[in-house]
Write a protein that holds these residues in place. Structure first.
Motif, PDB file in Angstrom:
ATOM      1  N   GLU A  69      12.771  23.486  31.198  1.00 18.27           N
ATOM      2  CA  GLU A  69      13.488  22.211  31.125  1.00 18.27           C
ATOM      3  C   GLU A  69      12.640  21.088  30.544  1.00 18.27           C
ATOM      4  O   GLU A  69      13.161  20.017  30.244  1.00 18.27           O
ATOM      5  N   MET A  93      19.295  19.924  37.407  1.00 21.67           N
ATOM      6  CA  MET A  93      19.353  21.297  37.896  1.00 21.67           C
ATOM      7  C   MET A  93      20.073  21.367  39.239  1.00 21.67           C
ATOM      8  O   MET A  93      20.625  22.410  39.593  1.00 21.67           O
ATOM      9  N   ASN A 154      16.788  29.178  39.873  1.00 25.60           N
ATOM     10  CA  ASN A 154      17.901  28.255  39.653  1.00 25.60           C
ATOM     11  C   ASN A 154      19.219  28.976  39.422  1.00 25.60           C
ATOM     12  O   ASN A 154      20.108  28.473  38.750  1.00 25.60           O
TER      13      ASN A 154
END
Length: 453
Positions: A69, A93, A154
């Motif tokens: 990211e 996220m 995630n």
């Protein structure tokens, strides 16, 4: 315009690793005031590169997921814009309570800046449960448990189940919001379901798996591609008896179906729970192919548009329009009843029983290959989280396989009261049929959680 030019030049130069750049514009006007000489003086300042990127607080989340990211890497030119974008990416996220960035050495104008990322993770495991009553399902009980940060990657994994008066459903699923680091979200699921909808003389048992891909297209638009493989069986309900199965034995044989669904969604609503302005529109096409027979060989088109506007502070108008059409292809002569369109009930034309907009001579529901529907609501805020509603609903079901006692287009009007909670409205609405058939009730009371549209 001079100041705009200074800002634009500063932003462009800053991206190249000069966060301390200063741009000053100067202008000289000619004596006859017909020309202007414009110059920009640029003080680049110190060229800065990224040093170490350090993460703290990510006890479960893997470092490589965070690096994915981040828009800068060690040794690259330092950019304030990329730093802010990286912070937004990690915050979005959804697995952290807080995300704080600190650029060590930036204030001191050092040539190398180290970035400290301080994170506070949310608790990843969750258990949810609920019970209640809705007109279209009866009493229900549901539960869901999962991990919103599976193995620190995630990914969201869950298992869920629901039991109601019309059947049950259980499912397992996993979602990856960034497939291979792209903006494509992917969901894979397995499910088992049994449903005996109210007022239907048949039920369905299904077992299947699904795979879906979605990606933002523009600011308010999302495109999806979904794939579904399903083993489905239509059966005669015990209360009806076994005689109905002799009408068409093929309709009650087990079927295997493969469905591909491209769709696009446009959403500008100001709120998902309590919209007061904006548009929600969606278009989808189901490409269905039966594997064992041709009963499920068809294209199903669905279009839905919802408009919300608030001309006065306490008055919101909500409008709904929807259309559906089933187009058989190949050798398909008859589409199974469990694939047809049915209208009537809490979610479309209120005042009618569930699936009972059109009825046959025996009083049973009639489904068709085409459908049109519309609703208009005036939602009036009475204060203290109470909302009064006036509505008009209309629906059309056409291209039926059986004789219908009622008209193909029917409508209703009604009123209702809703209580607005933090998770959505809870309300009672009464719909009054316009031109009811002989022997029909004049209307129906509906209870719903959330808006019907």
């Amino acid at each position: 315009m001079m100041q705009s030019g200074e800002n634009a030049l500063s932003a462009l130069i800053s991206k190249k690793g000069y966060p301390h750049v200063k741009v000053t514009g100067e202008v000289e006007i000619s004596e006859d005031r017909t020309k202007a000489r414009v110059s920009y003086n640029v003080d680049e300042g110190v060229r800065v590169k990224v040093g170490h990127i350090l993460y703290t607080g990510n006890f479960k989340t893997k470092k490589r997921i965070l690096q994915r990211e981040f828009k800068m890497a060690p040794g690259e030119p330092f950019s304030l814009e990329k730093l802010l974008q990286s912070q937004r990416n990690i915050r979005n996220m959804g697995i952290f309570n807080s995300v704080r960035f600190k650029a060590i050495g930036l204030r001191e104008k050092r040539e190398e800046v180290h970035i400290l990322v301080d994170l506070e993770e949310k608790k990843p495991y969750f258990i949810q449960g609920g019970a209640g009553y809705e007109t279209n399902t009866g009493f229900y009980l549901h539960a869901k448990a999962g991990d919103s940060n599976l193995f620190g990657t995630n990914k969201d994994a869950w298992m869920a189940g629901e039991v109601s008066q019309i059947g049950y459903r259980s499912e397992l699923g996993i979602t990856d919001p960034r497939l291979f680091g792209t903006q494509i979200a992917t969901t894979f699921g397995l499910y088992s379901e049994r449903e005996e909808a109210f007022n239907q003389d048949f039920g369905t048992r299904s077992l299947g798996s699904s795979l879906g891909f979605s990606r933002p297209l523009f600011r308010h638009s999302t495109v999806r591609f979904d794939f579904l493989f399903e083993h489905r069986e239509q059966f005669v309900r015990d209360s009806i008896g076994d005689t109905a199965s002799s009408e068409d034995e093929d309709l009650f044989k087990p079927r295997s179906i493969l469905v591909t669904t491209p769709s696009i969604r446009y959403d500008t609503r100001d709120s998902f729970i309590h919209p007061r302005k904006g548009i929600l529109s969606s278009l989808s096409i189901d490409v269905s192919k039966g594997i064992r027979n041709s009963l499920d060989d068809f294209l199903k088109y669905l279009y839905d548009v919802r408009l919300f506007t608030t001309p006065f502070d306490r008055l919101t108008f909500a409008l709904l329009g929807r259309a559906g059409f089933i187009d058989p292809f190949g050798t398909a002569e008859r589409i199974p009843d469990d694939q047809l369109f049915y209208l009537g009930g809490t979610s479309d034309v209120r005042g009618f029983g569930e699936n009972m907009l059109r009825i046959d001579p025996a009083g049973g529901p009639v489904g068709g290959l085409s459908m049109l529907g519309g609703s208009a609501e005036a939602r009036i805020d009475l204060g203290r989280n109470v909302e009064f509603t006036l509505f008009y609903d209309v629906g059309y079901v056409g291209s039926t396989y059986v004789e219908s006692l009622s008209e193909d287009t029917r409508s209703s009007v009604g009123v209702g009261l809703r209580y607005i909670t933090p998770v959505g409205p809870i309300g009672f609405l009464y719909g009054l049929k316009l031109a009811p058939e002989e022997g029909e009730s004049p209307g129906r009371l509906h209870f719903s959680i959330g808006y019907t549209f």
